[in-house]
Design an enzyme around this catalytic site. Structure first.
Site, PDB file in Angstrom:
ATOM      1  N   GLU A  48      -6.860   3.133  13.364  1.00 51.58           N
ATOM      2  CA  GLU A  48      -6.553   2.085  14.507  1.00 51.58           C
ATOM      3  C   GLU A  48      -5.343   2.864  15.415  1.00 51.58           C
ATOM      4  O   GLU A  48      -5.600   2.346  16.795  1.00 51.58           O
ATOM      5  CB  GLU A  48      -5.937   0.681  13.836  1.00 51.58           C
ATOM      6  CG  GLU A  48      -5.211   0.142  14.657  1.00 51.58           C
ATOM      7  CD  GLU A  48      -6.006  -0.851  15.821  1.00 51.58           C
ATOM      8  OE1 GLU A  48      -5.822  -1.057  16.509  1.00 51.58           O
ATOM      9  OE2 GLU A  48      -7.223  -0.922  15.269  1.00 51.58           O
TER      10      GLU A  48
ATOM     11  N   HIS B 269       0.775  -0.967  -0.038  1.00 50.35           N
ATOM     12  CA  HIS B 269       0.094  -0.172   0.091  1.00 50.35           C
ATOM     13  C   HIS B 269       0.957   1.266  -0.039  1.00 50.35           C
ATOM     14  O   HIS B 269       0.988   1.809   1.023  1.00 50.35           O
ATOM     15  CB  HIS B 269      -0.845   0.002   1.215  1.00 50.35           C
ATOM     16  CG  HIS B 269      -1.995   0.956   1.170  1.00 50.35           C
ATOM     17  ND1 HIS B 269      -1.959   2.402   1.653  1.00 50.35           N
ATOM     18  CD2 HIS B 269      -3.394   0.780   0.883  1.00 50.35           C
ATOM     19  CE1 HIS B 269      -3.037   2.952   1.384  1.00 50.35           C
ATOM     20  NE2 HIS B 269      -4.157   1.890   0.954  1.00 50.35           N
TER      21      HIS B 269
ATOM     22  N   GLY C 215      -5.600   4.729   5.675  1.00 50.46           N
ATOM     23  CA  GLY C 215      -6.348   5.495   6.473  1.00 50.46           C
ATOM     24  C   GLY C 215      -7.048   4.813   7.712  1.00 50.46           C
ATOM     25  O   GLY C 215      -6.952   5.265   8.990  1.00 50.46           O
TER      26      GLY C 215
END
Length: 214
Positions: free
Chosen positions: A132, A118, A127
Site C-alpha cells: 500500500e 501485528h 506486507g
C-alpha cells in the site's frame, strides 16, 4: 675482601630503601581503620580508554543519518493524495520525475497503529501495508500532470509478482521507488513496477496496475 665489602654496602642500601619504601620513595602512611582506599582496576582503566577512543557521539551519528532534502514534504503529499492518518504511509518524497517515477520514504516507528495487533510480541509491518505504501508513492506520479489532472482517485486493479525479502520492523526507514511502465489514457489504466529497500537491502518488489475513477 672486596666481595664481602660490596655485600655489606648492598645490605645497608636495601635497609635504607626499606625504610623509605620501594624505589626510594617515602612509605605511604597506614590507612586508618575503617577507611577504604578506592582503586581503579587496570582492566577498567583500559576499557575506559578504549571506549573513549571508539565513542562516536550524537553529532557524528546525526551527520551519518543526514538525509536528502525533501522535494515533497508531508503537506504537499496531502495535497496530492487523499489518504490520512493512520493510512497515509508516505512521509516525504526525495526524488521525483514527473510522469515517470518517484522515490518516497516511510519512517516506521513503534507508534504505528498496526503494531498493536501485528504482532504485540514481535512487531512487523504487514506486507500488504508495504505494498500500500508503494502504491501511494505511485499515486504521487499518477495523480499529477502529465498523467492526470489530479481529479479523481486511483484504485488497485492488480498486483503481480510480489516478493518479500525480509521483515520491516520499528526503526526501519522504508525507501520506495515506483516507475511508470504503461499508461492507457482511454481506459484510465496505469501500470508500474516498484521496489523498496531498508538500509540498502531489498525488502519487497512487485508489479502494480491501477484504475482511474472519477
Amino acid at each position: 675482601s672486596k666481595t664481602v665489602e660490596l655485600l655489606h654496602r648492598s645490605s645497608a642500601r636495601m635497609l635504607a630503601l626499606a625504610s623509605f619504601g620501594l624505589a626510594g620513595s617515602p612509605q605511604r602512611p597506614a590507612v586508618p581503620h575503617g577507611v577504604a582506599r578506592a582503586r581503579l582496576p587496570v582492566a577498567a582503566v583500559a576499557e575506559e580508554t578504549v571506549a573513549e577512543e571508539t565513542w562516536a557521539g550524537a553529532e557524528t551519528w546525526s551527520k551519518a543519518f543526514a538525509e536528502p532534502e525533501a522535494i515533497f514534504e508531508i503537506n504537499r503529499i496531502k495535497e496530492i493524495l487523499p489518504h490520512r492518518y493512520p493510512f497515509l504511509l508516505v512521509d516525504k518524497v526525495i526524488e521525483f520525475e514527473a510522469g515517470k517515477r518517484c522515490v518516497g520514504v516511510k519512517k516506521v516507528t513503534s507508534n504505528e497503529e498496526f503494531f498493536n495487533g501485528h504482532f504485540p510480541q514481535r512487531p512487523i509491518m504487514p506486507g500488504v501495508l508495504q505494498v500500500e505504501a508503494m502504491a501511494q508513492v505511485g499515486g504521487l506520479v499518477a495523480l499529477q500532470e502529465p498523467i492526470t489532472d489530479g481529479k479523481g482517485d486511483f484504485f488497485f486493479a492488480g498486483v503481480n509478482n510480489v516478493k518479500w525479502r525480509r521483515p520491516v520492523v520499528p526503526g526501519d526507514t522504508l525507501v520506495m521507488e515506483m516507475e511508470l511502465t504503461a499508461f492507457k489514457a482511454k481506459f484510465g489504466l496505469v501500470k508500474m513496477k516498484g521496489v523498496a529497500y531498508v538500509d540498502g537491502q531489498k525488502v519487497v518488489e512487485g508489479d502494480f496496475q491501477f484504475a482511474m475513477v472519477k
